[in-house]
Design an enzyme around this catalytic site. Structure first.
Site, PDB file in Angstrom:
ATOM      1  N   GLU A 151      77.801  15.638 -38.757  1.00  0.00           N
ATOM      2  CA  GLU A 151      77.826  17.127 -39.239  1.00  0.00           C
ATOM      3  C   GLU A 151      78.448  17.981 -38.075  1.00  0.00           C
ATOM      4  O   GLU A 151      79.036  18.605 -38.236  1.00  0.00           O
ATOM      5  CB  GLU A 151      76.541  17.615 -39.529  1.00  0.00           C
ATOM      6  CG  GLU A 151      76.268  18.942 -39.903  1.00  0.00           C
ATOM      7  CD  GLU A 151      75.981  19.346 -41.368  1.00  0.00           C
ATOM      8  OE1 GLU A 151      75.786  18.345 -42.123  1.00  0.00           O
ATOM      9  OE2 GLU A 151      76.419  20.577 -41.719  1.00  0.00           O
ATOM     10  N   ASP A 152      78.215  17.538 -36.915  1.00  0.00           N
ATOM     11  CA  ASP A 152      78.357  18.528 -35.551  1.00  0.00           C
ATOM     12  C   ASP A 152      79.601  18.152 -34.663  1.00  0.00           C
ATOM     13  O   ASP A 152      79.805  18.640 -33.874  1.00  0.00           O
ATOM     14  CB  ASP A 152      77.137  18.609 -34.926  1.00  0.00           C
ATOM     15  CG  ASP A 152      76.090  19.514 -35.385  1.00  0.00           C
ATOM     16  OD1 ASP A 152      76.397  20.150 -36.511  1.00  0.00           O
ATOM     17  OD2 ASP A 152      74.793  19.497 -35.019  1.00  0.00           O
TER      18      ASP A 152
ATOM     19  N   ASP B 278      33.739  22.019 -45.262  1.00  0.00           N
ATOM     20  CA  ASP B 278      34.319  21.122 -44.581  1.00  0.00           C
ATOM     21  C   ASP B 278      35.170  21.564 -43.482  1.00  0.00           C
ATOM     22  O   ASP B 278      36.165  20.922 -42.858  1.00  0.00           O
ATOM     23  CB  ASP B 278      35.111  20.147 -45.445  1.00  0.00           C
ATOM     24  CG  ASP B 278      36.255  21.207 -46.345  1.00  0.00           C
ATOM     25  OD1 ASP B 278      36.252  22.280 -46.048  1.00  0.00           O
ATOM     26  OD2 ASP B 278      37.187  20.391 -46.801  1.00  0.00           O
TER      27      ASP B 278
END
Ligand code: MN
Length: 497
Positions: free
Chosen positions: A85-86, A268
């Site tokens: 992608e980069d 709880d």
């Protein structure tokens, strides 16, 4: 911010070495190192928003997975996850270097794409892509979670508007998906990191509230731990561990909302978790605890014989402690503990028993979702609607044969009927819930056993059902029946040609 030792390829490899004892260990370690070198060269000169060299990001994501003892192949793919992608490097080049398996993981991540926030449509598009990716190979989601966790950890470097959107998406989409995959540990991390960006005021309020509530509990909890330990030992059970576990801030917050802010109703906030060797020991331990402390009625949950659809197994009980305080116990085996923490990711953890790598598993519900979304998701325009169906709090009900059906909270027998089959939905006339006849608009509760009574000659669904159904499947089918009827009606009044 705390100053921590910088993460490097060497710190990564030393974590992996600790759990990865395969005979081809060296080959896998070399693979991780090669992936690192490759990514390092590819991202050379790029920086993150924070000013750090880009490689810091894939390296951090890889550390997150190594700390979960994830298979080195997935870690290698994590190191490479932003390369196509980069950088100028293509998937083909990655395939030449690293082969088909790693490339398919990197391709999966690349398909999911970079975060782009352009309103609701983009959200839906992202969500759709995620479901498809999960259905194809859930390992892609594991990498995506690590990627997102590191992005959240470094969110301060981004402008406020972006912080909010990334955190919101993590809270509302990523965390629920992690939950559906049974990855409690990832779900909790995503929520903890996002909470303060999305609801800063609530975050502060709830944090203070929890502190106040926890104050003074320390003492008697320690005494309870001691007492439980003694009793279990006396019964001859070799307990693995017992420890207190604070409820996570965001789950506390959500529960506060569900309980109309009545803190007293949250039992709880602290739970004592007991790990024992076998399932028989779990039930025996439950009996021992009930012998010492009086159980709170209706609070005993047996998720061992009836696991949650995400695979979660445990026994839960709340007991009256000293001074009328209520304390929750969670009892489980080590194996159940591992599944609860890591869920689906547990399949890709290094297998201590030496069976080696677990085979790629397909996640049935993700496949179903991918199917459904083809049908319905394309027609939706509102994120709220999707959240209602797939991501909101779920209840688990049963067919008379004991099959688990997973529905959104507030679902009715009509939703149940359409979930089973369109025809059953179209022809349903009444329901039997826990052996009692019930109206079709009854809200189903967790654990209900539901049977649908159908009417053979029924023409189709009642449009009034739209007032109470909760699922899109039901709404969609009811509406489409109406449309069919209308077009039929139009045809009948139109002059024949
Ligand atoms: Mn990334």
């Amino acid at each position: 911010m705390k100053k921590i030792a910088p993460q490097t390829i060497d710190t990564l490899l030393s974590i992996i070495q600790h759990y990865h004892k395969d005979p081809n260990r060296q080959a896998d370690l070399d693979l991780v190192r090669r992936a690192y070198d490759f990514a390092h060269t590819a991202h050379n000169g790029q920086t993150r928003r924070s000013g750090d060299p880009y490689i810091v990001h894939p390296l951090a994501a890889a550390h997150i997975l190594a700390n979960m003892h994830i298979d080195p192949v997935i870690i290698a793919a994590t190191l490479l996850h932003d390369v196509p992608e980069d950088t100028g490097i293509t998937l083909e080049e990655i395939e030449q270097q690293f082969g088909e398996e790693i490339t398919s993981l990197v391709r999966g991540i690349t398909k999911l794409g970079k975060l782009k926030y352009r309103g609701v449509e983009r959200y839906i598009e992202n969500l759709r892509k995620m479901f498809v990716a999960m259905a194809e190979d859930v390992r892609v989601m594991i990498i995506k979670f690590a990627d997102r966790i590191h992005n959240l950890q470094t969110l301060d470097a981004l402008p406020p508007q972006k912080q909010y959107r990334i955190a919101l998406e993590s809270l509302e989409i990523y965390a629920p998906i992690a939950n559906r995959l049974g990855m409690d540990n990832i779900k909790g991390t995503l929520e903890n990191l996002s909470f303060r960006y999305v609801y800063p005021k609530e975050y502060e309020r709830v944090k203070k509230l929890r502190q106040e509530k926890l104050k003074g509990k320390e003492q008697y909890l320690q005494e309870m731990v001691k007492r439980a330990e003694e009793e279990i030992k006396m019964a001859g059970i070799r307990m693995v561990s017992i420890r207190g576990r604070n409820k996570r801030l965001y789950s506390f917050y959500q529960k506060l909302i569900r309980k109309d802010n009545q803190v007293a109703k949250i039992y709880d906030l602290v739970a004592l978790r007991i790990i024992v060797p076998t399932i028989a020991d779990c039930y025996a331990t439950l009996g021992i605890l009930h012998n010492v402390w009086k159980p709170v009625k209706g609070r005993i949950k047996d998720y061992i014989s009836q696991p949650k659809p995400n695979g979660y197994q445990s026994l839960h009980t709340s007991v009256f402690a000293e001074d009328g305080e209520i304390v929750e116990f969670q009892i489980r085996t080590s194996e159940m503990e591992e599944t609860a923490e890591y869920g689906t990711a547990a399949h890709w953890r290094y297998d201590e028993s030496g069976h080696g790598r677990a085979a790629k598993r397909e996640i049935q519900w993700a496949k179903e979702l991918a199917e459904i979304q083809k049908d319905i998701l394309g027609k939706l325009s509102d994120l709220e609607e999707i959240k209602i169906d797939f991501l909101q709090t779920r209840i688990f009900v049963f067919t008379p044969r004991g099959d688990v059906i997973d529905l959104p909270e507030g679902a009715t027998p009509v939703d149940f009927a359409y979930h089973i089959h369109t025809d059953i939905g179209n022809k349903c006339s009444a329901a039997i819930i826990n052996d009692k006849i019930a109206r079709l608009d009854t809200e189903l509760k967790n654990g209900d056993v539901v049977e649908i009574i159908t009417e053979k000659n029924r023409k189709g669904p009642n449009q009034d059902w739209l007032k109470f159904v909760k699922t899109h499947t039901a709404r969609y089918h009811i509406k489409s029946q109406q449309k069919n009827k209308l077009s039929g009606w139009f045809k009948s009044v139109l002059p024949k040609k």
